[in-house]
Design an enzyme around this catalytic site. Sequence first.
Site, PDB file in Angstrom:
ATOM      1  N   CYS A  78       0.825  -1.208   0.000  1.00 15.82           N
ATOM      2  CA  CYS A  78       0.000   0.000   0.000  1.00 15.82           C
ATOM      3  C   CYS A  78       0.868   1.271   0.000  1.00 15.82           C
ATOM      4  O   CYS A  78       1.519   1.557  -0.997  1.00 15.82           O
ATOM      5  CB  CYS A  78      -0.984  -0.066   1.156  1.00 15.82           C
ATOM      6  SG  CYS A  78      -2.473   0.874   0.833  1.00 15.82           S
ATOM      7  N   HIS A 170      -3.317  -4.988   1.917  1.00 13.07           N
ATOM      8  CA  HIS A 170      -2.668  -5.228   3.216  1.00 13.07           C
ATOM      9  C   HIS A 170      -2.666  -6.707   3.592  1.00 13.07           C
ATOM     10  O   HIS A 170      -3.497  -7.125   4.411  1.00 13.07           O
ATOM     11  CB  HIS A 170      -3.418  -4.459   4.310  1.00 13.07           C
ATOM     12  CG  HIS A 170      -3.122  -2.995   4.337  1.00 13.07           C
ATOM     13  ND1 HIS A 170      -2.185  -2.445   5.171  1.00 13.07           N
ATOM     14  CD2 HIS A 170      -3.640  -1.979   3.622  1.00 13.07           C
ATOM     15  CE1 HIS A 170      -2.144  -1.139   4.980  1.00 13.07           C
ATOM     16  NE2 HIS A 170      -3.026  -0.829   4.046  1.00 13.07           N
ATOM     17  N   GLU A 172      -0.883  -8.217   5.576  1.00 17.43           N
ATOM     18  CA  GLU A 172      -0.551  -8.422   7.002  1.00 17.43           C
ATOM     19  C   GLU A 172      -1.788  -8.316   7.890  1.00 17.43           C
ATOM     20  O   GLU A 172      -1.734  -8.617   9.076  1.00 17.43           O
ATOM     21  CB  GLU A 172       0.531  -7.418   7.434  1.00 17.43           C
ATOM     22  CG  GLU A 172       0.070  -5.999   7.712  1.00 17.43           C
ATOM     23  CD  GLU A 172      -0.262  -5.197   6.447  1.00 17.43           C
ATOM     24  OE1 GLU A 172      -0.232  -5.764   5.329  1.00 17.43           O
ATOM     25  OE2 GLU A 172      -0.569  -3.997   6.583  1.00 17.43           O
TER      26      GLU A 172
HETATM   27  N1  GLN Z   1      -3.799   6.332   0.955  1.00 15.80           N
HETATM   28  C1  GLN Z   1      -2.493   6.121   1.502  1.00 15.80           C
HETATM   29  C2  GLN Z   1      -1.434   6.921   0.774  1.00 15.80           C
HETATM   30  O1  GLN Z   1      -1.694   7.473  -0.234  1.00 15.80           O
HETATM   31  C3  GLN Z   1      -2.121   4.655   1.495  1.00 15.80           C
HETATM   32  C4  GLN Z   1      -3.066   3.894   2.373  1.00 15.80           C
HETATM   33  C5  GLN Z   1      -2.495   2.672   2.984  1.00 15.80           C
HETATM   34  O2  GLN Z   1      -1.281   2.460   3.044  1.00 15.80           O
HETATM   35  N2  GLN Z   1      -3.356   1.862   3.495  1.00 15.80           N
HETATM   36  O3  GLN Z   1      -0.336   6.974   1.213  1.00 15.80           O
END
Ligand code: GLN
Length: 192
Positions: A78, A170, A172
């Site tokens: 992410c 995610h 994890e």
């Molecule tokens: N929206 C976040 C970003 O742009 C990422 C979200 C996340 O890591 N769950 O950094």
Amino acid sequence: MKIGVLALQGAFREHIRMLQALGAEAVEIRLPAELDEADGLVIPGGESTTMRKLMADFGLVGPLREFAASGKPLFGTCAGLIVMADRVGGRRQELLNLIDIDVERNAYGRQIDSREADIFGEALGPEPFHAVFIRAPQILGIGPGVEPLAHYRGQVVLARQKNILVATFHPELTDDSRIHGLFLRMLGRRAR
Ligand code: GLN
């Protein structure tokens, strides 16, 4: 084998828990010198703008680039994927530039902040993986050296380029450890 988890911000504890459940040694990393003892590194999800700032403040950008250039495996989830990407919204970001992908942040829209969905990929075996997306980015494009490993709605959500593994979701936050297992196998192959 010791795996570092970048612990500046975000969901680092959950990665440590999952790696330990798989029998790996996992440690929190905040300082450049701590990188030396790690054989692989996870960059967790969180908030990429905050993480980007903290990485610069802690003097980690150069050391992280060197870590990747040495061939040690890295896994970004992410926000971790966002800081590792070469391009964000079609424009090159000057940061780690570890994987030849173009990403868009918060790409599923504000109304649907998070969603859970089954994803599929040969690298995962026949069973779907239940993926948790939280304000997730989308991978808009991948370069020729990038191998797509799993898809959701026709889009790549898990990908690898040499020693770099990235997920838009995610893994994890579930109790399915297949993707962390995949990362550990990347470390194992390197060790042999
Ligand atoms: N929206 C976040 C970003 O742009 C990422 C979200 C996340 O890591 N769950 O950094």
